[in-house]
Write a protein that holds these residues in place. Structure first.
Motif, PDB file in Angstrom:
ATOM      1  N   ARG A 201     -58.603  10.965 -18.678  1.00  0.00           N
ATOM      2  CA  ARG A 201     -58.337   9.679 -19.308  1.00  0.00           C
ATOM      3  C   ARG A 201     -58.254   8.632 -18.205  1.00  0.00           C
ATOM      4  O   ARG A 201     -57.714   8.872 -17.134  1.00  0.00           O
ATOM      5  CB  ARG A 201     -57.042   9.755 -20.117  1.00  0.00           C
ATOM      6  N   LYS A 202     -58.787   7.451 -18.489  1.00  0.00           N
ATOM      7  CA  LYS A 202     -58.924   6.435 -17.452  1.00  0.00           C
ATOM      8  C   LYS A 202     -58.021   5.239 -17.749  1.00  0.00           C
ATOM      9  O   LYS A 202     -58.044   4.685 -18.851  1.00  0.00           O
ATOM     10  CB  LYS A 202     -60.382   5.977 -17.364  1.00  0.00           C
ATOM     11  N   VAL A 203     -57.213   4.862 -16.747  1.00  0.00           N
ATOM     12  CA  VAL A 203     -56.321   3.718 -16.895  1.00  0.00           C
ATOM     13  C   VAL A 203     -56.412   2.845 -15.648  1.00  0.00           C
ATOM     14  O   VAL A 203     -56.867   3.290 -14.590  1.00  0.00           O
ATOM     15  CB  VAL A 203     -54.847   4.149 -17.107  1.00  0.00           C
ATOM     16  N   CYS A 204     -55.951   1.612 -15.780  1.00  0.00           N
ATOM     17  CA  CYS A 204     -55.946   0.677 -14.655  1.00  0.00           C
ATOM     18  C   CYS A 204     -54.514   0.296 -14.318  1.00  0.00           C
ATOM     19  O   CYS A 204     -53.689   0.076 -15.219  1.00  0.00           O
ATOM     20  CB  CYS A 204     -56.746  -0.573 -15.006  1.00  0.00           C
ATOM     21  N   VAL A 205     -54.216   0.213 -13.031  1.00  0.00           N
ATOM     22  CA  VAL A 205     -52.914  -0.243 -12.542  1.00  0.00           C
ATOM     23  C   VAL A 205     -53.163  -1.453 -11.646  1.00  0.00           C
ATOM     24  O   VAL A 205     -53.842  -1.346 -10.620  1.00  0.00           O
ATOM     25  CB  VAL A 205     -52.188   0.856 -11.735  1.00  0.00           C
TER      26      VAL A 205
ATOM     27  N   TRP B 259     -45.808   4.409  -6.918  1.00  0.00           N
ATOM     28  CA  TRP B 259     -45.196   5.569  -7.570  1.00  0.00           C
ATOM     29  C   TRP B 259     -45.861   5.851  -8.922  1.00  0.00           C
ATOM     30  O   TRP B 259     -46.042   7.001  -9.318  1.00  0.00           O
ATOM     31  CB  TRP B 259     -43.688   5.353  -7.745  1.00  0.00           C
ATOM     32  N   LEU B 260     -46.241   4.788  -9.621  1.00  0.00           N
ATOM     33  CA  LEU B 260     -46.921   4.967 -10.900  1.00  0.00           C
ATOM     34  C   LEU B 260     -48.291   5.607 -10.695  1.00  0.00           C
ATOM     35  O   LEU B 260     -48.674   6.528 -11.430  1.00  0.00           O
ATOM     36  CB  LEU B 260     -47.061   3.613 -11.608  1.00  0.00           C
ATOM     37  N   VAL B 261     -49.033   5.129  -9.712  1.00  0.00           N
ATOM     38  CA  VAL B 261     -50.339   5.724  -9.408  1.00  0.00           C
ATOM     39  C   VAL B 261     -50.181   7.207  -9.076  1.00  0.00           C
ATOM     40  O   VAL B 261     -50.931   8.057  -9.576  1.00  0.00           O
ATOM     41  CB  VAL B 261     -51.028   4.980  -8.241  1.00  0.00           C
TER      42      VAL B 261
ATOM     43  N   GLY C 127     -53.333  13.980 -14.328  1.00  0.00           N
ATOM     44  CA  GLY C 127     -54.743  14.158 -14.638  1.00  0.00           C
ATOM     45  C   GLY C 127     -55.507  12.904 -15.002  1.00  0.00           C
ATOM     46  O   GLY C 127     -56.678  12.986 -15.410  1.00  0.00           O
ATOM     47  N   PHE C 128     -54.895  11.735 -14.873  1.00  0.00           N
ATOM     48  CA  PHE C 128     -55.596  10.489 -15.181  1.00  0.00           C
ATOM     49  C   PHE C 128     -56.572  10.120 -14.067  1.00  0.00           C
ATOM     50  O   PHE C 128     -56.334  10.416 -12.886  1.00  0.00           O
ATOM     51  CB  PHE C 128     -54.601   9.334 -15.337  1.00  0.00           C
ATOM     52  N   ILE C 129     -57.641   9.462 -14.444  1.00  0.00           N
ATOM     53  CA  ILE C 129     -58.462   8.715 -13.486  1.00  0.00           C
ATOM     54  C   ILE C 129     -57.866   7.317 -13.428  1.00  0.00           C
ATOM     55  O   ILE C 129     -57.637   6.688 -14.464  1.00  0.00           O
ATOM     56  CB  ILE C 129     -59.935   8.664 -13.927  1.00  0.00           C
ATOM     57  N   VAL C 130     -57.605   6.840 -12.220  1.00  0.00           N
ATOM     58  CA  VAL C 130     -56.901   5.572 -12.060  1.00  0.00           C
ATOM     59  C   VAL C 130     -57.773   4.554 -11.344  1.00  0.00           C
ATOM     60  O   VAL C 130     -58.304   4.826 -10.267  1.00  0.00           O
ATOM     61  CB  VAL C 130     -55.578   5.763 -11.268  1.00  0.00           C
ATOM     62  N   HIS C 131     -57.914   3.401 -11.979  1.00  0.00           N
ATOM     63  CA  HIS C 131     -58.499   2.234 -11.325  1.00  0.00           C
ATOM     64  C   HIS C 131     -57.337   1.385 -10.819  1.00  0.00           C
ATOM     65  O   HIS C 131     -56.520   0.914 -11.615  1.00  0.00           O
ATOM     66  CB  HIS C 131     -59.337   1.415 -12.311  1.00  0.00           C
TER      67      HIS C 131
ATOM     68  N   LEU D  70     -58.800   8.436  -7.834  1.00  0.00           N
ATOM     69  CA  LEU D  70     -58.366   7.045  -7.687  1.00  0.00           C
ATOM     70  C   LEU D  70     -59.512   6.207  -7.145  1.00  0.00           C
ATOM     71  O   LEU D  70     -60.128   6.544  -6.131  1.00  0.00           O
ATOM     72  CB  LEU D  70     -57.164   6.961  -6.730  1.00  0.00           C
ATOM     73  N   ARG D  71     -59.776   5.100  -7.807  1.00  0.00           N
ATOM     74  CA  ARG D  71     -60.766   4.145  -7.315  1.00  0.00           C
ATOM     75  C   ARG D  71     -60.084   2.789  -7.138  1.00  0.00           C
ATOM     76  O   ARG D  71     -59.496   2.261  -8.085  1.00  0.00           O
ATOM     77  CB  ARG D  71     -61.934   4.016  -8.290  1.00  0.00           C
TER      78      ARG D  71
END
Length: 319
Positions: free
Chosen positions: A5-9, A19-21, A28-32, A55-56
């Motif tokens: 699952r992909k989310v943005c921070v 800490w959230l990232v 298991g998230f993909i993080v932008h 992480l991107r």
């Protein structure tokens, strides 16, 4: 949980956001993550996190809609954490604080208009605690809002920036059908993932050196650990029943009592002299968040982890 699952921070390199990232990657998230400069050494800690391959980092500014839109594209959720923190006097509050906080939030929300299922806005307990009419025998909760006139008269510009940002976000999401949950953390403590001192940690470091800077000059401290804040942010994101606004506070404690507890744990620091033992203070409550299942770590663990981290990084030395 479904994989990938992909989310943005936004503001991914900051204290709470880091800490959230870390938490999101562990789940298991993909993080932008948006940062001003992905190549800046101050963001290097993010690339060292476990599962950093998911992480991107995007070069983005909250006042640049196009850069935000690129970072948020394809994400199912957004955690808007980025926000300037200026607790001392500022030369031009409109430019330094209010405009980037309010306009930046609206830019993020506009970029969420397609495909984002939920937005979690990190606000602040500054939007709740500056209410002199609130009775001392009544816990400050999500129904308590800071008095804008009171804040303006006292030039609490950081408070004003967060109040206006939260108000505008709620209005925008209501008008545009975005699912918004607001989390209002108190003063955030805890160990740092980054190698630079953020402003809230700097105030605690100065306090341990015997100097009082805002917000340590206040007679009450409302405190929460960064790791507990990140847990709260993911909790409200994942909970279908989460709605509206959540106060995120672990401890409300008189500053003199906080100082005494610190002194018992670390007797060799220089501590300021405090003379406000008789002054009443409000309790800031997180019952609504706890009803979702939120738990906070013990006071002593949070403080020990914080101070030991300051010592290990050389931000603080024993006398």
């Amino acid at each position: 949980m479904e994989e990938n699952r992909k989310v943005c921070v936004t503001g991914a390199g900051g204290f709470v956001a880091s800490w959230l990232v870390k938490l999101l990657l562990s789940k298991g998230f993909i993080v932008h993550g948006t940062v001003r400069d992905p190549d800046n050494p101050k963001n290097a800690h993010l690339r060292k996190l476990e599962h950093a391959e998911n992480l991107r980092l995007f070069k983005a500014d909250v006042l640049d809609y196009e850069s935000l839109s690129a970072a948020i594209a394809g994400c199912e959720g957004v955690f808007h954490v980025a926000s300037p923190v200026v607790l001392e006097a500022c030369h031009d509050p409109q430019v330094e604080l209010i405009q980037p906080t309010v306009d930046g939030t609206i830019n993020v929300l506009k970029a969420c208009s397609e495909g984002v299922r939920r937005v979690v806005l990190v606000s602040s307990c500054a939007t709740a605690v500056a209410n002199p009419a609130w009775p001392f025998d009544k816990i400050m909760d999500e129904n308590c809002y800071s008095d804008k006139v009171f804040c303006e008269e006292r030039e609490y510009w950081y408070f004003i920036s967060k109040i206006l940002s939260e108000e505008r976000a709620v209005e925008y999401c209501k008008s545009n059908g975005l699912d918004l949950v607001v989390v209002c953390p108190s003063l955030v403590v805890g160990p740092l993932l980054q190698q630079t001192v953020n402003q809230t940690s700097e105030h605690l470091i100065e306090f341990l050196k015997g100097r009082r800077k805002l917000p340590m000059t206040l007679h009450v401290q409302h405190l929460v650990d960064a790791r507990d804040v990140s847990d709260a942010l993911l909790l409200v994101y994942e909970s279908p029943e989460a709605r509206g606004r959540y106060i995120c506070n672990s401890f409300s404690i008189a500053t003199w009592e906080f100082c005494d507890k610190l002194r018992k744990l670390y007797p060799n620091f220089s501590y300021p002299k405090l003379n406000d033992k008789e002054k009443p203070y409000h309790i800031l409550g997180s019952e609504k968040l706890m009803q979702l299942g939120w738990k906070q770590m013990p006071f002593e663990k949070s403080i020990r982890d914080t101070v030991e981290d300051f010592l290990s990084k050389g931000f603080l030395t024993h006398n």
